[in-house]
Enzyme design. Structure first.
Site, PDB file in Angstrom:
ATOM      1  N   GLY A 114       1.139  -1.161  -0.017  1.00 62.77           N
ATOM      2  CA  GLY A 114       0.313  -0.391   0.013  1.00 62.77           C
ATOM      3  C   GLY A 114       0.655   1.625  -0.098  1.00 62.77           C
ATOM      4  N   CYS A 115       0.414   1.707  -0.260  1.00 67.88           N
ATOM      5  CA  CYS A 115       1.035   3.866  -0.791  1.00 67.88           C
ATOM      6  C   CYS A 115       1.496   4.357   1.043  1.00 67.88           C
ATOM      7  CB  CYS A 115       0.502   4.706  -1.481  1.00 67.88           C
ATOM      8  SG  CYS A 115      -1.454   4.744  -1.071  1.00 67.88           S
ATOM      9  N   TYR A 116       1.091   4.512   2.048  1.00 63.79           N
ATOM     10  CA  TYR A 116       1.023   4.684   3.425  1.00 63.79           C
ATOM     11  C   TYR A 116       2.032   3.833   4.241  1.00 63.79           C
ATOM     12  CZ  TYR A 116      -3.154   8.308   3.199  1.00 63.79           C
ATOM     13  OH  TYR A 116      -3.566   9.577   3.090  1.00 63.79           O
ATOM     14  N   PRO A 117       1.124   2.372   3.611  1.00 65.23           N
ATOM     15  CA  PRO A 117       2.350   1.626   4.452  1.00 65.23           C
ATOM     16  C   PRO A 117       3.843   2.262   4.283  1.00 65.23           C
ATOM     17  CG  PRO A 117      -0.293   0.294   3.901  1.00 65.23           C
ATOM     18  CD  PRO A 117       0.429   1.883   3.595  1.00 65.23           C
ATOM     19  N   TYR A 287       7.264  10.686  -0.769  1.00 61.90           N
ATOM     20  CA  TYR A 287       7.362  10.394  -2.279  1.00 61.90           C
ATOM     21  C   TYR A 287       5.738  10.228  -3.362  1.00 61.90           C
ATOM     22  CZ  TYR A 287       5.171   6.322   1.130  1.00 61.90           C
ATOM     23  OH  TYR A 287       4.402   6.239   2.103  1.00 61.90           O
TER      24      TYR A 287
END
Length: 315
Positions: A114-117, A287
């Protein structure tokens, strides 16, 4: 040799982004299903049969159905949340450990992270592995993402809104029930015994992301200082082509004291920085949520699965 790749869910935000990154590559032949056949199981099954690797860019339930349909037909790279903590799947974060890229390269089933993780895990896992942070630590994660992270409906809502409406929205916290679907992934791969208290926010910009993890001096083990923290993180990614770690308090990305979430857009780069004072520290990762956070990460994993350069086709 040319690898045949089928993107199941090619019309979605992540599917489009991955297609754009792969379309011009001579080593890849992109297979596609006709618009009218996108939900036709038999048409998709034929493409699974033809593909070397299929990338699933689908909602979670549809991704689970696709896995059943593709069983035994080709290797799979799942960009959904469905299999990130599932048995039999390899977590697609090459920087996670020194052996993770090799595990991805040899896997038949890879779950794209995932993006946040990614920002949380890559900041915290080195500290747990180096015994600078106890697995029992209770942590907080604050993050802001561009609205593209919410998918097609959110993109349409933000881009069709008039400027006055978007100004009124500003930045909007969400997932206030503290049950965000990324929490199990964060807990498992950071090495923590409990998930962080996660406070995500969506901004009025299209893409870009910053994740921020506060640490107090008393949370660090063995009298560790800021220099120990940044050294552990820097050592973890010293051979990474995509993760850069700044010296403590010396972040080249600051603009007049501000850290823009858009500074790594259109790249597969992640920049990790450490800020703070004598008692309080802040680990920040920035990022592109559609790049390293999604499509770029998928291409990075695809490269490993195909046995080619990890950086191929990535800025």
């Amino acid at each position: 040799m040319t690898a045949k790749v089928f993107i199941d869910g090619q019309a979605g935000t992540t599917g489009i982004e991955i297609s754009e990154r792969l379309r011009q590559r001579p080593d890849i032949e992109l297979l596609s299903v006709a618009e009218a056949k996108r939900k036709d199981p038999s048409a998709r099954a034929r493409l699974f049969d033809q593909a070397d690797i299929a990338i699933l860019c689908l909602p979670d339930d549809a991704a689970r159905e696709a896995v059943a349909l593709a069983e035994g037909r080709c290797r799979l790279l799942d960009a959904s949340t469905a299999h990130r903590t599932a048995d039999g799947w390899t977590y697609g974060l090459p920087e996670l450990t020194p052996n993770q890229a090799g595990a991805i390269a040899g896997a038949d089933r890879v779950s794209n992270p995932g993006c946040y993780p990614q920002g949380f895990i890559l900041c915290i896992r080195p500290l747990v592995d180096a015994s600078l942070l106890s697995p029992q630590a209770n942590l907080t994660l604050h993050a802001i993402s561009g609205y593209s992270g919410g998918g097609r409906k959110m993109i349409e809502a933000y881009e069709s809104a008039d400027p006055g409406q978007r100004d009124q929205w500003g930045t909007r916290p969400y997932a206030l029930s503290l049950r965000h679907k990324h929490l199990p992934e964060m807990q498992r791969y950071s090495g923590l015994a409990a998930p962080p208290l996660f406070s995500p926010t969506v901004g009025t910009f299209r893409k870009g992301m910053v994740t921020m993890v506060p640490l107090f001096e008393e949370q660090l083990e063995g009298g560790a200082q800021a220099a120990d923290v940044v050294d552990a993180v820097a050592r973890a990614y010293r051979d990474s082509p995509f993760v850069a770690v700044s010296p403590y308090g010396d972040c080249p990305g600051l603009e007049g004291g501000y850290l823009s979430p858009c500074g790594c857009n259109d790249t597969n780069r992640m920049e990790i920085s450490l800020f703070g004072n004598e008692r309080q520290l802040l680990l920040a990762a920035r990022y592109d949520n559609l790049g390293k956070g999604a499509a770029g990460a998928a291409v990075q994993n695809l490269n490993l699965m195909l046995g080619c350069e990890e950086t191929r086709g990535l800025a």
